[in-house]
Design a protein around this motif. Structure first.
Motif, short mmCIF file in Angstrom:
data_model
loop_
_atom_site.label_atom_id
_atom_site.label_comp_id
_atom_site.label_asym_id
_atom_site.label_seq_id
_atom_site.Cartn_x
_atom_site.Cartn_y
_atom_site.Cartn_z
N ALA A 69 11.12 109.16 26.81
CA ALA A 69 10.72 110.56 27.06
C ALA A 69 9.91 111.02 25.86
O ALA A 69 10.38 111.01 24.74
CB ALA A 69 11.96 111.44 27.23
N SER A 70 8.68 111.43 26.12
CA SER A 70 7.75 111.70 25.02
C SER A 70 8.18 112.88 24.15
O SER A 70 7.84 112.95 22.98
CB SER A 70 6.35 111.95 25.56
N ASN A 71 8.94 113.82 24.72
CA ASN A 71 9.35 114.96 23.90
C ASN A 71 10.53 114.63 23.00
O ASN A 71 10.90 115.43 22.14
CB ASN A 71 9.68 116.17 24.78
N GLU A 72 11.15 113.45 23.18
CA GLU A 72 12.28 113.07 22.34
C GLU A 72 11.86 112.99 20.88
O GLU A 72 12.62 113.35 19.99
CB GLU A 72 12.85 111.72 22.78
N LEU A 73 10.67 112.47 20.62
CA LEU A 73 10.23 112.33 19.24
C LEU A 73 10.11 113.68 18.56
O LEU A 73 10.55 113.85 17.42
CB LEU A 73 8.90 111.59 19.19
N GLU B 241 4.80 115.55 31.86
CA GLU B 241 4.89 116.63 30.89
C GLU B 241 3.52 117.30 30.81
O GLU B 241 2.53 116.75 31.29
CB GLU B 241 5.33 116.13 29.51
N VAL B 242 3.47 118.46 30.19
CA VAL B 242 2.26 119.29 30.25
C VAL B 242 1.04 118.57 29.70
O VAL B 242 -0.05 118.67 30.26
CB VAL B 242 2.49 120.62 29.50
N VAL B 243 1.19 117.85 28.62
CA VAL B 243 0.03 117.20 27.99
C VAL B 243 0.03 115.69 28.22
O VAL B 243 -0.49 114.94 27.41
CB VAL B 243 0.00 117.51 26.47
N ALA B 244 0.61 115.24 29.33
CA ALA B 244 0.71 113.80 29.58
C ALA B 244 -0.66 113.13 29.63
O ALA B 244 -0.86 112.06 29.04
CB ALA B 244 1.47 113.55 30.87
N PHE B 245 -1.61 113.73 30.34
CA PHE B 245 -2.94 113.14 30.46
C PHE B 245 -3.58 112.99 29.08
O PHE B 245 -4.17 111.96 28.76
CB PHE B 245 -3.83 113.99 31.36
N LEU B 246 -3.44 114.02 28.28
CA LEU B 246 -4.01 114.02 26.94
C LEU B 246 -3.40 112.90 26.09
O LEU B 246 -4.11 112.18 25.39
CB LEU B 246 -3.76 115.37 26.27
N LYS B 247 -2.09 112.74 26.18
CA LYS B 247 -1.41 111.72 25.38
C LYS B 247 -1.75 110.32 25.83
O LYS B 247 -1.91 109.40 25.02
CB LYS B 247 0.11 111.93 25.46
#
Length: 988
Positions: A395-399, A808-814
């Protein structure tokens, strides 16, 4: 004059042995000798009357510090019996125990001396440096006046028992010992650290003393209750942890070599990183160890997290293991090192205290719920690999959550003297993509630099202790020769790759011709391919015979297949380790006979070592925290093997059959499933993509065929074909596959990752095609279709961005933000899209609608924005140097602090644009409309303009900087400046 404490002790003892109670004692060295004689007498169980001449000559137990420290330490006499013996004797003869204040003072003095004695036993090299010199007169006076300024009452006594370091006695003792260490030849900083290490160890010896006198000193023992025994067990557990988990780390073998990390390690250099995540290029490089030591010991930096970032193979983990052991040897117990690989975290709790307790798991934590609030213990937590935590958790927000927890933990530790811990954390900076602007403020952040010449030379000196000096010289000459490609010289600045190069050169596997015309990615691939061949065929050779087939029961080809599959499984499992069962299950479905037989036999015999033995022979090992799983010694090697496995599969998918080769060997249905199987796990990392493209270019894959099949898949994915299929839903099939191996996922997750990963490949093939004249048209990719055609759907990309926000909101960006350089996005509709911080250099946005888009900090260097609609777009801080903005509509756009050096703004509509602080040096403003544009502090040096440039009604034009002299003479410009000044004065 004797100290207050010792006067009381002598008066009590005088009831049994006739002492000379004169207030004057000889003091100095004689008193010091007397203390040692008492210690010796008590060790020999002599009668108290035999102690008379020594007790009469003691001013304080610390009188022993008047003697040369080397002799005190070398006497080999324990000091604790002085307190335990005297207290026991007083109780025995008088029937009364000393007051709490007197007992604590006596115990504290002898415990301090015992701590000093033990320190010099543990570190004889420091004792050997001491000059044999007696105390100066000033130090003797300090000892004589030891308790004059302290009204040592009952409260002080209790506080001292709870935490000696916070006691007023500690400060007095440290001042004396610090002065004696300096007099004895230690440098000031070293003396300060040694004194603090001794004082911070004193509490454990106080508790040992209490154990001895607990039956005779109820008041003293009562303060601890039963806690003293538990505390002693905790100290023992910490000692064992340091011995087993820290001291051994530098002595572990490098890969399967015979030498250790200590033998090959050299400390690298770092540079500071600013709040934007950028390395400060003008900063002075610092030795990483010296930087860490300085920050760690700086009391003014106690709220700062030591934050070290670097790419793969740069030496983060090796530094952690080496620095942890340095702290153990040079600072403990000022700080006690705790080394944690973040990928080992199994339970990611909401409270970081719980997370740390769970992952460490030793008795000193399990038996003490207050281990983080013990006044007497301070830890340095070395948290290695924050990027691995992100990959493992999935999960990218975990960091972001975890870094916030770490930052808050450090802040609270600085504000609470019960904690006082420090944190050092490492990881790859790519993992921070998308959260750079959200990083906690209390990070002392640096980036590890590639090896400079001096550090590389130090490494060579280490290497020649392992191989012959002549071989080392030949390798160094090769790297410095003109025949050695610059790419290889660049790779040799990386610690891991330098080792691989050196090892291959040592084993005669490195050749100059290997690197002809290779880019950096290609050179890395060549190195890893050569390393793989070395591992498979050269690593275990005896009498010219390859022993690997005998040991593993597999030939080199099957071993390569196994390693590649392991690489894919490790990456799909989160990037660090993979279950053996996952590797076996996948291989059983692929038709490799020898591998299948090996797996089936192991399962039939109910053994779990079928593949484990084969895998353990190479750069893999059993995962420490995951049963029946393997991990690569180095992440980059696994990423390369993953890319190799992907390319092999893609090669199969592009193979055609028949005389005219019109039919694919792999059907469309099978092709679609294999794409989901390869790419439906998570986002492709930059490292895997780099290896993937280098391998594709040099492989037998027909790139045009691959592009066509992937593009067809992409169009079907955009139409929702696979997620909405009624019969077999491929995303669901892949999700279920991952579930059976314990990898959390969902069919929508799988679908989004697959589509975006295919887009990454298409963008990379497009960029490669641009460099090849014959492939420019055939590999041309536009996410919305061919402009000006019936199939062109200008909103498609915006819909994809919206779909990706299900993650997540910025998934494409990431996921795709690092792969859009040079992309063809002409005519796209991206109104209000978030592209902040994205690398869009050289991208084609001509005719695109980016109205209201967020492009803050984006790299648009050389981008084509010709005739683009950029109304109200936010370009603040963006790099637009060399960009083509001819005819663009920038009305109301924010270009504050943007870099527009040499940008082409011919006929651009800049009315209402905010250009405050923008760099317009060399920009072409011919025909540009600047009505209502804000130009305060804008740099206009070397700009180009013509008579069609509209300057009138420009706001704050008079505050622009570096205006060319000939422009100043231009009547229209001068009029506009005068108008701007007048408007400003009216407002004032």
């Amino acid at each position: 004059m004797a100290s207050k404490l010792w006067q009381k002790i002598r008066r009590v003892l005088n009831t049994e042995i006739e002492l000379n109670l004169s207030e004057t004692v000889k003091g100095g060295v004689e008193s010091g000798k007397a203390v040692l004689e008492i210690a010796k007498a008590l060790q020999e169980n002599k009668d108290a009357k035999e102690l008379k001449p020594f007790i009469e000559n003691i001013d304080s137990v610390l009188d022993v510090l008047n003697s040369p420290l080397g002799k005190v330490a070398g006497a080999g006499l324990p000091f604790l019996p002085i307190a335990t013996g005297i207290i026991a004797f007083i109780v025995y003869k008088t029937g009364k125990e000393p007051t709490l204040e007197d007992a604590v003072q006596l115990v504290a003095q002898v415990a301090y001396l015992e701590s000093m004695r033990q320190f010099f036993i543990d570190f004889p090299e420091i004792q050997d440096k001491l000059i044999e010199i007696e105390a100066s007169e000033s130090v003797k006076k300090q000892i004589n006046k030891l308790d004059e300024d302290i009204d040592f009452n009952d409260r002080y006594a209790k506080d001292t028992l709870i935490c000696f370091y916070d006691s007023p006695l500690r400060k007095k003792f440290d001042e004396i010992l610090f002065a004696r260490l300096k007099e004895s030849g230690l440098a000031e900083n070293k003396a300060k650290i040694v004194a603090e290490r001794i004082s911070r160890s004193t509490h454990r010896y106080m508790k040992e003393a209490v154990v001895e006198v607990k039956d005779n000193a109820n008041k003293l023992a009562g303060i601890y209750g039963d806690g003293w025994q538990k505390d002693l067990e905790i100290y023992g557990s910490i000692d064992k942890y340091l011995e087993k988990n820290i001291a051994t780390k530098p002595q572990e073998k490098v890969f399967d070599e015979k030498f250790t990390f200590r033998q090959i390690y050299v400390p690298l250099e770092v540079k500071t990183v600013n709040s934007n995540g950028e390395v400060e290029q003008t900063a002075t490089p610092q030795n990483i160890e010296e930087w860490a030591k300085t920050i760690l010991l700086d009391e003014n930096k106690d709220k700062q997290v030591l934050f070290i970032q670097a790419g793969p193979g740069r030496g983060k983990s090796v530094f952690c293991r080496m620095f942890a052991d340095w702290v153990r040897q040079e600072l403990h117990p000022i700080y006690t090192p705790i080394l944690i690989r973040l990928r080992d975290i199994r339970n990611f709790a909401a409270n970081i205290d719980e997370t740390l307790a769970d992952v460490v798991g030793w008795d000193f934590i399990k038996t003490d719920s207050g281990w983080l609030t013990d006044h007497n213990t301070r830890f340095l937590f070395l948290l290695d690999g924050f990027d691995e935590l992100l990959l493992e958790r999935g999960a990218s927000n975990e960091l972001k959550v975890f870094l916030d927890q770490v930052a808050q933990f450090q802040k609270q530790a600085a504000e609470n003297n019960e904690r006082g811990h420090r944190v050092l954390i490492t990881g790859r900076p790519l993992a921070l993509y998308g959260i750079e602007r959200l990083m906690p403020p209390n990070l002392e952040r640096v980036s590890i630099l590639p090896m400079g010449d001096e550090i590389q030379q130090q490494w060579f000196e280490k290497w020649q202790t392992i191989v012959a000096q002549e071989e080392t010289e030949k390798f160094r000459e090769f790297l410095q020769s003109q025949e050695c490609p610059k790419q290889v010289q660049e790779l040799a600045r990386e610690p891991l790759l330098l080792y691989l190069l050196a090892a291959m050169h040592r084993d005669k596997q490195l050749k100059v011709e290997m690197f002809a015309n290779a880019d950096v990615g290609g050179a890395k691939v060549l190195i890893y391919e050569q390393a793989l061949e070395w591992v498979l065929e050269k690593q275990r050779v005896e009498d010219g015979r390859n022993l690997n087939p005998e040991i593993t029961k597999l030939g080199p080809e099957d071993l390569e297949i196994l390693l590649a599959e392991a690489g894919l499984c490790v990456v799909q499992s989160g990037g660090e380790y993979a279950a053996i069962k996952m590797i076996e299950d996948r291989l059983l479905k692929q038709g490799y006979k020898e591998l299948q037989n090996l797996i089936k036999k192991a399962r039939q015999d109910e053994r779990e070592d079928g593949l484990k033995n084969a895998l353990a022979a190479f750069y893999l090992k059993s995962a420490a925290k995951a049963e029946n799983s393997v991990e690569f010694f180095h992440k980059s090697f696994g990423e390369f093997l993953c890319a190799k496995r992907m390319v092999e599969s893609l090669e199969d998918l592009t193979e055609k059959t028949g005389k005219r080769r019109k039919t694919y060997v792999v059907s469309d249905e099978e092709f679609e499933w294999r794409v989901y199987d390869l790419f439906g796990y998570d986002s492709l990392t930059a490292e895997v993509v780099e290896y993937l493209m280098a391998l594709l270019v040099k492989s037998q894959v027909e790139l045009v065929v691959l592009f066509e099949r992937l593009h067809g898949f992409y169009l079907d994915w955009c139409d929702g074909k696979f997620i909405e299929e009624r019969e077999e839903v491929l995303p669901q099939k892949k999700a279920r596959q991952l579930w059976q191996w314990g990898i959390e996922s969902g069919q929508r997750q799988v679908d989004i990752y697959t589509g975006l990963n295919v887009m990454i490949l298409l963008f990379k093939l497009h960029r490669y095609g641009r460099s090849q004249e014959k492939l420019q048209e055939k590999l041309h990719f536009h996410p919305c279709g061919k402009p000006d055609s019936e199939d062109f759907d200008r909103t498609r990309l915006l819909r994809i961005i919206g779909y990706s926000e299900c993650l997540e909101v910025v998934a494409f960006l990431k996921i795709l933000g690092g792969f859009l350089s040079g992309a063809d996005l002409s005519g796209v509709y991206l109104i209000r899209a978030d592209l902040s911080g994205t690398d869009l250099s050289g991208a084609d946005f001509s005719g695109a609608d980016l109205s209201g888009a967020d492009l803050k900090g984006a790299n648009l260097r050389g981008a084509d924005l010709n005739d683009a609609d950029l109304i109200s777009a936010d370009f603040s801080g963006a790099d637009l140097s060399g960009a083509d903005l001819k005819g663009a509509n920038l009305r109301g756009a924010d270009l504050n602090d943007a870099d527009l050096i040499s940008a082409d703004l011919i006929s651009a509509d800049l009315s209402g644009v905010y250009l405050r602080g923008a760099n317009l040096s060399g920009a072409n403003l011919s025909g540009a409309d600047l009505i209502d544009a804000y130009l305060s502090d804008a740099d206009l040096s070397n700009i180009k303009w013509n008579n069609q440039t509209i300057w009138l009604n420009t706001i704050n034009l008079h505050e622009a900087r570096e205006v060319p002299e000939d422009l100043q003479q231009n009547p229209e410009f001068a009029a506009a400046v005068a108008q701007s000044e007048g408007a400003c004065q009216q407002q004032q």
